[in-house]
Motif scaffolding. Structure first.
Motif, short mmCIF file in Angstrom:
data_model
loop_
_atom_site.label_atom_id
_atom_site.label_comp_id
_atom_site.label_asym_id
_atom_site.label_seq_id
_atom_site.Cartn_x
_atom_site.Cartn_y
_atom_site.Cartn_z
N GLU A 220 0.82 -1.22 0.00
CA GLU A 220 0.00 0.00 0.00
C GLU A 220 0.85 1.27 0.00
O GLU A 220 0.32 2.38 0.07
CB GLU A 220 -0.94 -0.02 1.22
N PHE A 221 2.19 1.12 -0.07
CA PHE A 221 3.11 2.25 -0.10
C PHE A 221 3.78 2.39 -1.47
O PHE A 221 4.89 2.91 -1.56
CB PHE A 221 4.18 2.09 0.99
N VAL A 222 3.08 1.94 -2.53
CA VAL A 222 3.63 2.04 -3.88
C VAL A 222 2.65 2.81 -4.76
O VAL A 222 1.48 2.99 -4.41
CB VAL A 222 3.91 0.64 -4.48
N HIS A 223 3.16 3.26 -5.91
CA HIS A 223 2.33 3.99 -6.87
C HIS A 223 1.09 3.18 -7.25
O HIS A 223 1.13 1.95 -7.39
CB HIS A 223 3.14 4.27 -8.15
N HIS A 224 -0.03 3.90 -7.43
CA HIS A 224 -1.27 3.33 -7.95
C HIS A 224 -1.86 2.25 -7.04
O HIS A 224 -2.69 1.45 -7.48
CB HIS A 224 -1.05 2.75 -9.36
N ALA A 225 -1.45 2.22 -5.77
CA ALA A 225 -2.07 1.29 -4.83
C ALA A 225 -3.47 1.79 -4.47
O ALA A 225 -3.77 2.99 -4.57
CB ALA A 225 -1.22 1.17 -3.57
N GLN A 226 -4.32 0.86 -4.09
CA GLN A 226 -5.67 1.22 -3.64
C GLN A 226 -5.58 2.16 -2.44
O GLN A 226 -4.94 1.84 -1.44
CB GLN A 226 -6.45 -0.05 -3.26
N PRO A 227 -6.19 3.35 -2.49
CA PRO A 227 -6.12 4.27 -1.35
C PRO A 227 -6.75 3.65 -0.10
O PRO A 227 -7.87 3.12 -0.15
CB PRO A 227 -6.93 5.49 -1.82
N VAL A 228 -6.02 3.70 0.98
CA VAL A 228 -6.49 3.14 2.26
C VAL A 228 -6.23 4.16 3.36
O VAL A 228 -5.43 5.09 3.21
CB VAL A 228 -5.79 1.81 2.58
N ALA A 229 -6.91 3.96 4.49
CA ALA A 229 -6.76 4.89 5.62
C ALA A 229 -6.99 4.16 6.93
O ALA A 229 -7.76 3.18 6.99
CB ALA A 229 -7.74 6.05 5.50
N LEU A 230 -6.29 4.62 7.95
CA LEU A 230 -6.53 4.22 9.34
C LEU A 230 -7.20 5.38 10.06
O LEU A 230 -6.77 6.53 9.89
CB LEU A 230 -5.22 3.86 10.04
N LEU A 231 -8.23 5.10 10.84
CA LEU A 231 -8.97 6.16 11.53
C LEU A 231 -8.52 6.24 12.99
O LEU A 231 -8.21 5.22 13.62
CB LEU A 231 -10.47 5.88 11.47
#
Length: 885
Positions: A220-231
């Motif tokens: 998840e730390f590479v180009h064009h990875a699916q955007p993700v988030a921690l709340l």
């Protein structure tokens, strides 16, 4: 040893069977007594005489019971129980004294608990991470200008991660995040949210695990990875209803579909550790490839390997940092990197250590003053009980037993006061934990825990001994014959003089302690006033700022049009004098670049100076109240035509072109040549206490893109009154504008000065309380002295003494006590002033105004406290006094 252990166990067993054993003992003694009576009757004695001789021979029933109880049970518990019962009866009988004593002591203990809780959280308690002693903050050895010189590039970070052998892991976070940089959409008005970009392994380095869901993965730390988030936990609870099913679902963040992969625990508060006073709502991946060509932007945190010392890691860092890739990739920035390793706990709270210790000492002085005051109260109270104690001594009571009785009374008062003080401290701490305006680290984590409860117990017992031991020793050491002979039931003449000397000594101690508090508070207050008087270089009053949602797609022409429309329409709001835009604001987040005079940068890379950078629009300088010393402001044409122009402050002008006119000259900033069009007065960009650094203001062009959009408005009206109108205007331009807060610029200044304001306020409150207690102590001693000398005063007035003479004598006694206490206090204050010298700002350690003012205040209060008893003494009628006992 086995015998002793068996005896101890039996004593404990017998203690809980006292009633049954007492009954068996009574039956056994009654049986023996009856047998003795019958034997005496058989010898020819009458029944009455037979019983009398049997009792004489038996030796006393009650004494036998007591001896038997001492031999079988736990006598010290019996004694303590008796003392407690007697104490409760005594305190209930004198409810006025009990109430006053408990309230005064609760105030002192409560203040100590609250301050210790803050000290414990910020200085003593480990950070709420796994093995926090292994965590290290990494910054430049000589941070010169803002966060840019405390951070590293993506390239440098990866180099250090791969080459070091001292750390288990090294990670970081993007240090230049703007508040409310995201907006949560989907239902109703957009909700502003602050999100932090974190590098790979950041939470693993800290040792933080999510409460639900998972952490970020490497892919998840590479180009064009699916955007993700921690709340964050608070954001999840308040805006997503604490819905556990949100994990794995997508939310709309700033027009982007982002998958929620987890929720961090409630115990993790990023802002309190890394950015005091900031509210952080969510975290997204920092993708290093997106920041390769940017400058320093990663704040680094590392976890040491087990067994590796900080010194060893520092030695390795000294070798590695100068060789990191970015320094060689861009040699124009001068010398290579350096790295200073500091324990994360020390980095977060070390700067506050001296201030907190001073605060802790101040509240300790308050408790000492409270204890001295209560000792005086108890001395006056025990005088009335002098015959009681003399009688008990005459009947055989040991002096040690009397001291323990008085200490028990003190302990009961202290325990009750500690319970009330704990409740008071809990309310204060609950208030402080929710004060986001205070820029104090870890403040949201302040709470009453086991350590605080242990401290409460220690303070309560210590206070009980402090204020109870003097009256106990004084009363137990009295002469019982002299006391019992006294017709008044009080102490004898010599004993009374000793009593007066002891109380006077305690008052002198009170005054000296209050003097130290007042002088310390006065010096800190003078320093704070000097901070407020500093020329900031801008005028925070009547100005406010709001974060604007501006989607220009990176197009400078579109950005210029949007900014111009926002400024134009905002300026048309009734009451608005001028409006402008900047990506950063003074005393908030900041970044720095390098700047040099054209031609000089090629001669020597050290000619670059670190400079704070602001990307602004026309009107910003006026909206902030900054002073343009020469030249012109930025114009809209500079934005639309990509003009390479710059406004610098006086510091830059002096350093780059000393003794020359900088207008029209060319500088090199951010790798681009820019022409100087204006010079403004220096602005204190970090805090009111730090000197102004180098600053430049650039138009938002293709070469210089902003990091955010902050609309600044100056008005004739209070900023708060414009909030609704400004938000309405912004939503007319952009219906997706989130409900960000319209903050007064003064709030930024207040936030920057909040630690000093916090400490000055508390020390000032403690000083005022100390002054009040000292005045009460003076009043109590002089009033008691007048009461004891009623007959003497009556005789003097009968022999011709005037009311004025009597008043003057009483006031002179008051003045003597005050002067001695002040003299001792001044000496101690000089020593204390040296210890707090590093906390002073533009204020001398021996500031004469502070010392003279505090001494005069203390003297005036002392005289006022003595005047009331003096006035009462002068009104004593001789005949009434002579008839008094």
């Amino acid at each position: 040893m086995k015998h002793s252990l068996r005896e101890a166990v039996n004593r404990v067993r017998y203690f809980f069977r006292q009633d049954l054993l007492d009954q068996e003992l009574d039956e056994e003694m009654a049986s023996h007594l009856e047998m003795a009576v019958e034997e005496n009757v058989r010898r020819g004695l009458s029944p009455k005489e037979a019983r009398r001789q049997a009792l004489v021979r038996f030796g006393g029933l009650e004494q036998a019971r007591e001896l038997h109880r001492e031999s079988r049970g736990l006598p010290w518990i019996d004694v303590l129980t008796q003392d407690l019962r007697y104490t409760v009866r005594i305190l209930r009988r004198d409810r006025g004294f009990t109430t006053v004593a408990v309230l005064i002591l609760a105030l002192g203990i409560g203040a100590n608990i609250a301050v210790f809780s803050v000290v414990n959280t910020i200085l003593l308690r480990p950070l709420p991470f796994r093995d926090p002693q292994q965590l290290v903050r990494i910054v430049e050895k000589d941070p010169r200008a803002g966060e840019s010189t405390k951070t590293y590039t993506a390239d440098a970070t990866q180099d250090f991660q791969q080459q070091n052998h001292s750390f288990q892991s090294v990670s970081g976070y993007f240090a230049f995040t703007a508040p409310d940089n995201f907006k949560l959409e989907g239902s109703g008005q957009p909700i502003p949210a602050t999100g932090i970009l974190v590098a790979e392994g950041f939470f693993q380095t800290l040792g933080v695990e999510p409460s639900i869901g998972r952490l970020f993965r490497a892919e998840e730390f590479v180009h064009h990875a699916q955007p993700v988030a921690l709340l964050s936990y608070p954001f999840w609870r308040s805006h997503l209803g604490g819905d556990r099913s949100i994990v794995g679902r997508a939310i709309n963040l700033s027009n982007t579909s982002v998958t929620v992969i987890g929720v961090l625990p409630n115990t993790f508060d990023f802002g309190s550790v890394f950015s005091p006073g900031a509210k952080v709502d969510l975290f997204v991946p920092y993708i290093m490839d997106d920041f390769r060509d940017d400058g320093n932007d990663l704040a680094l945190v590392g976890r040491l390997r087990p067994g590796v010392s900080l010194t060893a890691a520092q030695n390795e860092a000294d070798q590695l940092f100068p060789q990191l890739y970015f320094a060689h990739k861009h040699p124009e920035y001068g010398k290579g990197y350096t790295g200073k390793l500091t324990g994360l706990k020390e980095y977060v709270s070390g700067k506050l250590r001296r201030s907190l210790i001073v605060l802790w000492c101040a509240v300790g002085l308050i408790l000492l003053i409270v204890c001295v005051n209560l000792s005086n109260l108890l001395l006056a109270r025990t005088t009335a009980r002098s015959k009681e104690f003399a009688m008990r001594i005459a009947l055989g009571a040991r002096r040690r037993r009397l001291v323990l009785q008085l200490l028990t009374e003190s302990l009961v008062l202290a325990v009750v006061a500690a319970i009330l003080g704990l409740g008071l401290a809990y309310m204060v701490l609950a208030y402080l934990a929710h004060q986001g305006s205070l820029a104090l680290p870890l403040l949201s984590m302040v709470r009453v825990d086991g350590t605080v409860l242990a401290w409460t117990l220690l303070v309560a017992v210590g206070a009980a001994v402090l204020f109870g031991i003097a009256p106990g020793l004084r009363m137990s050491g009295g002469n019982p014959q002299e006391i019992l002979k006294s017709s008044a039931g009080g102490p004898g003449i010599s004993d009374g003089k000793k009593h007066d000397r002891l109380r006077s000594t305690l008052v002198v101690i009170e005054i000296a302690l209050a003097c130290v508090l007042l002088v310390g508070a006065g010096l800190l207050l003078r320093s704070f006033l000097h901070v407020l008087d500093v020329d900031l270089g801008f005028e925070p009053s009547r100005a406010g700022a709001i974060s604007v949602d501006s989607d220009d797609g990176g197009d400078p022409a579109k950005r210029s049009a949007i900014w111009q429309e926002v400024v134009r329409r905002t300026s048309a709001i009734p009451g608005v004098e001028v409006a402008g835009i900047s990506d950063n604001l003074p005393m908030s987040r900041n970044r720095s670049w390098g700047i040099a005079a054209k031609g000089e940068q090629k001669a020597k890379t050290s000619n670059y100076i670190d400079i704070f950078v602001y990307i602004v629009s026309p009107g910003y300088l006026k909206a902030m109240g900054m002073r343009l010393m020469e030249g012109r402001d930025i114009a809209w044409d500079d934005l639309s035509n990509n003009g390479n122009v710059v406004i610098i402050n006086q510091t830059v002008a002096r350093r780059l072109w000393p003794g020359q006119d900088p207008i029209g000259r060319t500088a090199v900033a951010g790798g681009t040549e820019v022409q100087v069009i204006g010079v403004i007065a220096d602005v204190r960009e970090s805090s009111a206490e730090d000197n102004s650094g180098a600053q430049m203001y650039l138009p938002a062009t293709k070469q210089f893109g902003p990091e955010g959009v902050n609309l600044v408005v100056r008005s004739k009206l209070p900023p708060a009154s414009l909030a609704t109108s400004v938000m309405k205007t912004l939503r007319q331009i952009n219906p997706g504008q989130p409900a960000t807060e319209f903050k007064p610029i003064q709030a930024l200044v207040d936030h920057a000065t909040s630690p000093r304001r916090f400490f000055v306020l508390l020390v000032g409150v403690f000083a005022a309380l100390g002054l009040l207690l000292a005045s009460l102590g003076i009043y109590g001693v002089i009033s008691y002295s007048v009461t004891r000398q009623t007959q003497e005063i009556g005789i003097r007035m009968a022999l011709g003494a005037t009311q004025t003479r009597v008043q003057r004598d009483v006031i002179w006694k008051t003045l003597r006590l005050a002067l001695v206490g002040i003299a001792v206090g001044i000496f101690a204050s000089v020593i204390v002033a040296r210890l707090i010298a590093s906390l002073l700002f533009q204020t001398a350690q021996t500031d004469p105004i502070t010392f003279i003012g505090m001494v005069m205040l203390l003297g005036a209060v002392g005289l006022l406290a003595g005047y009331l008893p003096a006035r009462r003494a002068s009104r004593i009628h001789p005949m009434v006094a002579l008839r008094a006992n």
